[in-house]
Structures are given as C-alpha cells and as structure tokens.
Design an enzyme around this catalytic site. Structure first.
Site, PDB file in Angstrom:
ATOM      1  N   ARG A 290       0.666  -1.098  -0.053  1.00 46.29           N
ATOM      2  CA  ARG A 290       0.090   0.000  -0.061  1.00 46.29           C
ATOM      3  C   ARG A 290       0.903   1.282   0.122  1.00 46.29           C
ATOM      4  O   ARG A 290       0.417   2.130  -0.621  1.00 46.29           O
ATOM      5  CB  ARG A 290      -0.961   0.092   1.072  1.00 46.29           C
ATOM      6  CG  ARG A 290      -1.984  -1.179   1.103  1.00 46.29           C
ATOM      7  CD  ARG A 290      -3.121  -0.886   2.177  1.00 46.29           C
ATOM      8  NE  ARG A 290      -4.162  -1.982   1.818  1.00 46.29           N
ATOM      9  CZ  ARG A 290      -5.198  -2.026   2.582  1.00 46.29           C
ATOM     10  NH1 ARG A 290      -5.348  -1.074   3.520  1.00 46.29           N
ATOM     11  NH2 ARG A 290      -6.105  -3.090   2.568  1.00 46.29           N
TER      12      ARG A 290
ATOM     13  N   ASP B  40     -15.944   7.476   8.725  1.00 45.63           N
ATOM     14  CA  ASP B  40     -14.752   6.838   8.537  1.00 45.63           C
ATOM     15  C   ASP B  40     -13.453   7.522   8.836  1.00 45.63           C
ATOM     16  O   ASP B  40     -13.637   9.067   8.794  1.00 45.63           O
ATOM     17  CB  ASP B  40     -14.470   6.372   7.051  1.00 45.63           C
ATOM     18  CG  ASP B  40     -13.701   4.899   6.740  1.00 45.63           C
ATOM     19  OD1 ASP B  40     -14.147   3.897   6.784  1.00 45.63           O
ATOM     20  OD2 ASP B  40     -12.438   5.033   7.038  1.00 45.63           O
TER      21      ASP B  40
END
Length: 282
Positions: free
Chosen positions: A42, A151
């Site tokens: 990532r 989130d």
C-alpha cells in the site's frame, strides 16, 4: 543478511515498527509482522506518487520531517478496508424486518429511525442502507430515516460522498433497484454508475476516529453497523468502542458486527440475537 535490513527494497524491522506504532497510537489499528507485505504494497503507491526511489526514503521523509499532510495519507492507505454492496445480506434482511415491525406497532403513526454506518469505507454500505430504507418508505410513507456514515479515511469519504462507482461493483444490486435508483454515465465507455438523489439525500458523511473522537453527535441511534472494522483493534480498544456504542444506541437498538467479529465474552450490555447481531439491553 542483517536483521534490520529490508528485503528487496522493502521496509526494515525498525521502519515497520515505526509505522505500526504510529498507526496504532492514532487509529488503534494493529499492524503486526504478518501484515508487513500489506503495508509495503500500500505504501509503495505513495512512494511512487511522491517520486521516492525506495520505501526507506519515503518513510524517512514522512517521519523525520514530520510531514503532517503525508502522515494523513499514510494512515489513509493503511486503514482502507474492503467493502461491497449488500455485503452480508442477512443483516439487511434483519434491518428491514425490524423497521417494518416498528411501523406495524406505530399503527399509522410516524416512524423515524437513525442508522449509523461506522467504518463506511468507500460508501457501499450506507448506500445499501439507503436502498433498503427507500424501498420500505415507498410502501410506508409514514416512515422516515437518517443515515450517518463515518470513516477515519478522508480519501474513501471523498469517494463515498461522490457516489460514483465502476459498473463491475454494482453486481449485488438487483436489476429492479438499478433501474429505480442508479444512473449510468452518459459516456458508455467509462462504465460508471452514480447513486441517485433519493439514495444520496438521507446520508451524512463525516470523518471519525473510533479510538480518540467523541461520539456525542451520534445519539439515539436505532441501528449501528460496525462490520469488519474492530478485528484490527486490540481487545481493550474493542471494549472501549463497544461501551461507547452502547451509550449511543436507543434502549432497544441493534448492533451489527462483521462475520468474523464477536462481542467480548460475558458482556451484560447486549443480548445476542443471532450471529453478529446484538440488541442493546435496557
């Protein structure tokens, strides 16, 4: 090979520990050794985007220079979770049954529910909730609903608020619902689908850190979905989050967890209704 040397240009033990400690302190998410390859995969996207030759250069630039903007992007990259429309469909069946039962008990009176998608990622979950509730509202005009979607990742929240997805992501949505609520791109080559205004209108997206932020905004919640999020937290952090969820829910509110998650043993706060579905005890 030295213990602290990277493998094929990857992270050293020290760099992995530095990242893991920072992410856990900020977001409560644990990134143990077996997730090292995920971290590297990532973060390579950020490394290449910023033009660094190696991950070590990227990590040094972010942490040694205290690049606050890039630290946010680093956490974003490591906290984005998989999601999809109608994931764990049994949950949405339970939700519909509970709402319809409340409408029946109201005997013609107005019914309004507040639903919270905690850890909404790129938005598929809150839009699924809106689909279900819009269908109920069509049959029961006295029913109203609000959906809160939160989130920690500002990147996925931007995607969620935009409400535009590739066609291959909407497979779980029935043809009937697609025709009623979704809009296809005018350019068929783009193969994009946009959530319609009826789905977008009831949803309020906002950033929230489940570990450190205050939940006072989220009161009198009837249905709370926090699915496949707490598996990344320590046991103590999970207990603290559950305590805060308990205070947010109405007296008979429901808590939905992910398929691989359970409440801490011997909790007296919730009644176990069925796998991963819990009702708040008064």
């Amino acid at each position: 090979m030295a213990i602290n040397s990277p493998v094929a240009g990857g992270l050293t033990d020290r760099e992995h520990a530095r990242i893991a400690e920072y992410v856990e302190s900020l977001a409560g998410i644990q990134l143990p050794a077996h997730k090292r390859s995920l971290i590297e995969t990532r973060l390579r996207k950020r490394q290449k985007h910023l033009g660094f030759d190696t991950l070590s250069q990227y990590v040094a630039a972010v942490f040694d220079n205290r690049d606050d903007n890039e630290l946010i992007m680093l956490v974003d990259a490591l906290t984005t979770n998989k999601t999809e429309f109608f994931r764990e469909p049994m949950h949405f069946q339970v939700l519909e049954q509970e709402i319809v039962e409340r409408i029946r008990k109201a005997n013609g009176g107005n019914v309004r529910v507040r639903i919270w998608s905690a850890g909404c990622s790129s938005g598929e979950e809150p839009y699924t909730l809106s689909l279900v509730c819009n269908e109920i509202q069509e049959k029961h005009p006295n029913f109203q609903f609000d959906i809160f979607a939160t989130d920690i990742s500002v990147t996925v929240l931007r995607t969620a608020a935009r409400g535009v997805y590739p066609e291959n992501r909407i497979g779980p949505i029935s043809t009937m619902l697609r025709r009623k609520y979704l809009y296809r791109s005018r350019d068929p080559r783009k193969r994009l689908v946009k959530m319609g205004p009826e789905l977008r209108r009831p949803i309020r997206f906002s950033s929230l850190n489940l570990i450190s932020d205050d939940f006072r905004t989220f009161r009198d919640i009837d249905f709370l979905l926090c699915r496949n999020v707490m598996i990344y937290f320590s046991l103590e952090d999970r207990k603290r989050i559950i305590d805060k969820f308990h205070r947010c829910l109405t007296s008979d509110g429901l808590l939905f967890l992910g398929h691989s998650e359970t409440l801490p043993e011997r909790t007296s706060q919730f009644q176990h209704m069925m796998p991963t579905v819990y009702r708040k005890l008064r």
